[in-house]
Scaffold this motif. Structure first.
Motif, mmCIF file in Angstrom:
data_model
loop_
_atom_site.group_PDB
_atom_site.id
_atom_site.type_symbol
_atom_site.label_atom_id
_atom_site.label_comp_id
_atom_site.label_asym_id
_atom_site.label_seq_id
_atom_site.Cartn_x
_atom_site.Cartn_y
_atom_site.Cartn_z
ATOM 1 N N TRP A 48 5.454 6.722 15.637
ATOM 2 C CA TRP A 48 4.892 5.760 14.771
ATOM 3 C C TRP A 48 5.425 4.389 15.161
ATOM 4 C CZ3 TRP A 48 0.876 6.499 11.917
ATOM 5 C CH2 TRP A 48 0.738 7.924 11.358
ATOM 6 N N ILE A 49 4.322 3.410 15.558
ATOM 7 C CA ILE A 49 4.468 2.189 16.118
ATOM 8 C C ILE A 49 4.646 1.108 14.809
ATOM 9 C CG2 ILE A 49 3.888 0.276 17.662
ATOM 10 C CD1 ILE A 49 4.391 2.948 18.839
ATOM 11 N N GLY A 50 3.664 1.077 13.887
ATOM 12 C CA GLY A 50 4.114 0.335 12.789
ATOM 13 C C GLY A 50 2.561 0.300 11.774
ATOM 14 N N SER A 51 2.413 -0.466 11.064
ATOM 15 C CA SER A 51 1.179 -0.745 10.124
ATOM 16 C C SER A 51 0.969 -2.142 9.988
ATOM 17 C CB SER A 51 1.357 -0.005 9.066
ATOM 18 O OG SER A 51 -0.257 -0.292 8.140
ATOM 19 N N MET A 52 -0.153 -2.577 10.385
ATOM 20 C CA MET A 52 -0.643 -4.053 10.530
ATOM 21 C C MET A 52 -0.586 -4.513 8.921
ATOM 22 S SD MET A 52 -3.197 -4.309 13.562
ATOM 23 C CE MET A 52 -3.445 -5.817 13.601
ATOM 24 N N ASN A 53 -0.996 -3.702 7.905
ATOM 25 C CA ASN A 53 -1.005 -4.362 6.644
ATOM 26 C C ASN A 53 -0.920 -3.094 5.573
ATOM 27 O OD1 ASN A 53 -1.762 -6.396 5.038
ATOM 28 N ND2 ASN A 53 -3.888 -5.762 4.484
ATOM 29 N N GLN A 54 -0.278 -3.556 4.799
ATOM 30 C CA GLN A 54 0.040 -2.561 3.226
ATOM 31 C C GLN A 54 -1.043 -3.352 2.231
ATOM 32 O OE1 GLN A 54 4.229 -2.499 2.259
ATOM 33 N NE2 GLN A 54 4.407 -3.395 4.282
ATOM 34 N N ASP A 55 -2.274 -2.306 2.139
ATOM 35 C CA ASP A 55 -3.510 -2.825 1.566
ATOM 36 C C ASP A 55 -3.693 -2.275 0.049
ATOM 37 O OD1 ASP A 55 -5.741 -4.476 1.367
ATOM 38 O OD2 ASP A 55 -6.364 -3.766 3.491
ATOM 39 N N ILE A 56 -4.505 -2.697 -0.479
ATOM 40 C CA ILE A 56 -5.107 -2.254 -1.694
ATOM 41 C C ILE A 56 -6.578 -1.844 -1.539
ATOM 42 C CG2 ILE A 56 -5.581 -2.618 -4.366
ATOM 43 C CD1 ILE A 56 -3.212 -4.717 -4.314
ATOM 44 N N SER A 57 -6.909 -0.459 -2.124
ATOM 45 C CA SER A 57 -8.339 -0.146 -1.911
ATOM 46 C C SER A 57 -9.109 -0.217 -3.215
ATOM 47 C CB SER A 57 -8.224 1.357 -1.382
ATOM 48 O OG SER A 57 -9.717 1.897 -1.378
ATOM 49 N N PHE A 58 -10.348 -0.574 -2.891
ATOM 50 C CA PHE A 58 -11.531 -0.768 -4.098
ATOM 51 C C PHE A 58 -12.612 0.152 -3.939
ATOM 52 C CE2 PHE A 58 -9.245 -4.686 -4.322
ATOM 53 C CZ PHE A 58 -9.406 -5.135 -5.719
ATOM 54 N N CYS A 59 -13.098 0.702 -5.050
ATOM 55 C CA CYS A 59 -14.376 1.166 -4.965
ATOM 56 C C CYS A 59 -15.487 0.094 -5.626
ATOM 57 C CB CYS A 59 -14.595 2.456 -6.132
ATOM 58 S SG CYS A 59 -13.603 3.940 -5.453
ATOM 59 N N GLY A 86 -22.087 -11.571 -7.322
ATOM 60 C CA GLY A 86 -22.443 -10.411 -8.176
ATOM 61 C C GLY A 86 -23.275 -9.231 -7.512
ATOM 62 N N ARG A 87 -23.607 -9.239 -6.141
ATOM 63 C CA ARG A 87 -24.408 -8.252 -5.629
ATOM 64 C C ARG A 87 -23.337 -6.883 -5.504
ATOM 65 N NH1 ARG A 87 -26.045 -12.715 -3.077
ATOM 66 N NH2 ARG A 87 -24.482 -12.722 -1.560
ATOM 67 N N LEU A 88 -22.144 -7.135 -5.344
ATOM 68 C CA LEU A 88 -21.123 -6.071 -4.865
ATOM 69 C C LEU A 88 -20.135 -6.315 -6.256
ATOM 70 C CD1 LEU A 88 -19.776 -3.641 -3.546
ATOM 71 C CD2 LEU A 88 -18.620 -5.323 -2.272
ATOM 72 N N LYS A 89 -20.026 -5.344 -7.176
ATOM 73 C CA LYS A 89 -19.083 -5.231 -8.242
ATOM 74 C C LYS A 89 -18.066 -4.279 -7.833
ATOM 75 C CE LYS A 89 -18.573 -5.517 -13.308
ATOM 76 N NZ LYS A 89 -19.267 -5.199 -14.400
ATOM 77 N N LEU A 90 -16.596 -4.574 -7.644
ATOM 78 C CA LEU A 90 -15.518 -3.818 -7.731
ATOM 79 C C LEU A 90 -15.239 -3.340 -8.900
ATOM 80 C CD1 LEU A 90 -13.630 -6.456 -5.616
ATOM 81 C CD2 LEU A 90 -15.098 -4.596 -4.579
ATOM 82 N N VAL A 91 -15.385 -1.964 -9.128
ATOM 83 C CA VAL A 91 -15.086 -1.471 -10.527
ATOM 84 C C VAL A 91 -13.746 -0.730 -10.640
ATOM 85 C CG1 VAL A 91 -17.641 -0.971 -10.835
ATOM 86 C CG2 VAL A 91 -16.208 0.713 -9.374
ATOM 87 N N ILE A 92 -12.969 -0.418 -9.614
ATOM 88 C CA ILE A 92 -11.618 0.061 -9.948
ATOM 89 C C ILE A 92 -10.853 -0.190 -8.451
ATOM 90 C CG2 ILE A 92 -12.083 2.360 -8.920
ATOM 91 C CD1 ILE A 92 -10.456 3.386 -11.433
ATOM 92 N N GLN A 93 -9.588 -0.237 -8.723
ATOM 93 C CA GLN A 93 -8.611 -0.364 -7.637
ATOM 94 C C GLN A 93 -7.768 0.500 -7.543
ATOM 95 O OE1 GLN A 93 -5.786 -3.671 -8.130
ATOM 96 N NE2 GLN A 93 -6.849 -4.302 -9.819
#
Length: 344
Positions: free
Chosen positions: A125-136, A226-233
């Motif tokens: 493992w070299i590393g990770s570029m980002n620690q993110d949050i995912s949405f639907c 409003g075209r893309l509505k993020l409904v859960i993270q």
């Protein structure tokens, strides 16, 4: 005689310096001089993983001894499982072949996928570029409601997916199998970009695996208008950067369910991981890890990242190793339920 010994010592020292040998016996010669390092990207061109890896490739070589060329290559397939299998089993173990794939792919052996031909903790493992949050997110026409997570408990919602090892497949299934949402997943898309285009064309209702960084770089105007509505993270932390979006942990009905969600979503700390095959020599691995973290803090790199609208929040390779060992030690009942949540 003493002068002869002194002369011999001087000649030995001259040879020692000329050949670039440390007292430890390790060469100081630049190990990547004249070489090329390939980064095999587990998805097709144009998506978030591709953008991250290509941005890294533009700068990484400046911090690696010998200043090798760093070449990004796309190797899509099975939600990035193809690239992970290649790096683990076939890539040369000299640091010249690295891979970039989804955090969910790393978890495939633990989730019982016999097509995952690797032990995740044994990657270099070299590393990770980002620690993110995912949405639907759900797609709708401008000026109209695109739906909500509450709607998904009553109306069937169709999501597109790049493959069973990808979070675009697994995250909607967790909503269905663990929380009870009415969800259908359509597979076969080449990558996240193709899934998102299918959502916009109306082939599917929505997409999961929409990271904060990808939303900001590709879909911010769609969210704002409003075209893309993020409904859960889903993630190890919560954000209100796009307004109040429900957190998946709010829907856990027991401590066991919360642990299952932790097993699936703590992995997003590995938002954009970079790894080599097992067996890369320790000094080479440490060289690459050091160069990676130097790149992550380099002003020119960070300016490039801002230009292409990607967030940088790096995690060192050693931290990734530690996290993967923790995952392997979760209680078996939690691991079994986590497998069932994604249809395993």
């Amino acid at each position: 005689m003493r002068n002869d010994r002194r002369l011999s010592s001087l000649l030995a020292l001259t040879f020692f310096i000329a050949t670039g040998t440390k007292a430890s016996g390790q060469p100081t010669a630049e190990p990547f001089n004249g070489q090329t390092i390939n980064i095999e990207i587990g998805y097709g061109p144009g998506g978030g993983y591709d953008t991250y890896a290509r941005t890294l490739a533009r700068h990484f070589g400046r911090f690696i001894p010998g200043h090798p060329a760093v070449v990004p290559k796309n190797m899509p397939g099975a939600g990035s499982l193809r690239a992970a299998n290649y790096i683990y089993n076939l890539a040369p173990k000299d640091g010249t072949e690295l891979g970039a794939w989804a955090a969910s792919t790393v978890m495939e052996p633990l989730m019982g996928n016999d097509q995952a031909k690797f032990d995740a903790a044994k990657f270099s493992w070299i590393g990770s570029m980002n620690q993110d949050i995912s949405f639907c997110g759900l797609w709708g026409r401008p000026g109209t409601a695109a739906g909500s997570f509450a709607d998904m408990f009553h109306v069937e919602t169709i999501f597109g997916s790049a493959g069973q090892a990808s979070i675009s497949y697994q995250h909607p299934l967790i909503l269905k199998n663990l929380l009870g949402a009415r969800v259908k997943v359509v597979t076969g898309y080449a990558g996240t970009r193709e899934v998102n285009l299918a959502m916009q064309r109306g082939e599917v209702n929505g997409a999961c695996g929409l990271f904060v960084s990808s939303i900001k770089s590709q879909y911010l105007k769609d969210v704002q208008e409003g075209r893309l509505k993020l409904v859960i993270q889903m993630g190890p932390k919560k954000t209100e950067e796009f307004g109040p979006v429900p957190d998946v942990f709010d829907f856990a009905k027991s401590e066991e369910e919360r642990q299952v969600l932790e097993l699936h979503f703590k992995q997003i700390l590995l938002g954009r991981p970079i790894a080599g095959p097992p067996g890369v020599p320790r000094n080479t691995l440490e060289t690459l890890r050091t160069a990676f973290m130097q790149t992550m803090h380099d002003p020119d790199f960070l300016e490039d990242a801002r230009r292409v609208n990607i967030d940088i929040d790096p995690a060192p390779g050693a931290d990734i190793e530690k996290l993967l060992h923790q995952f392997a030690n979760y209680p078996q009942n939690v691991i079994q339920k986590a497998r069932a949540a994604i249809g395993r």
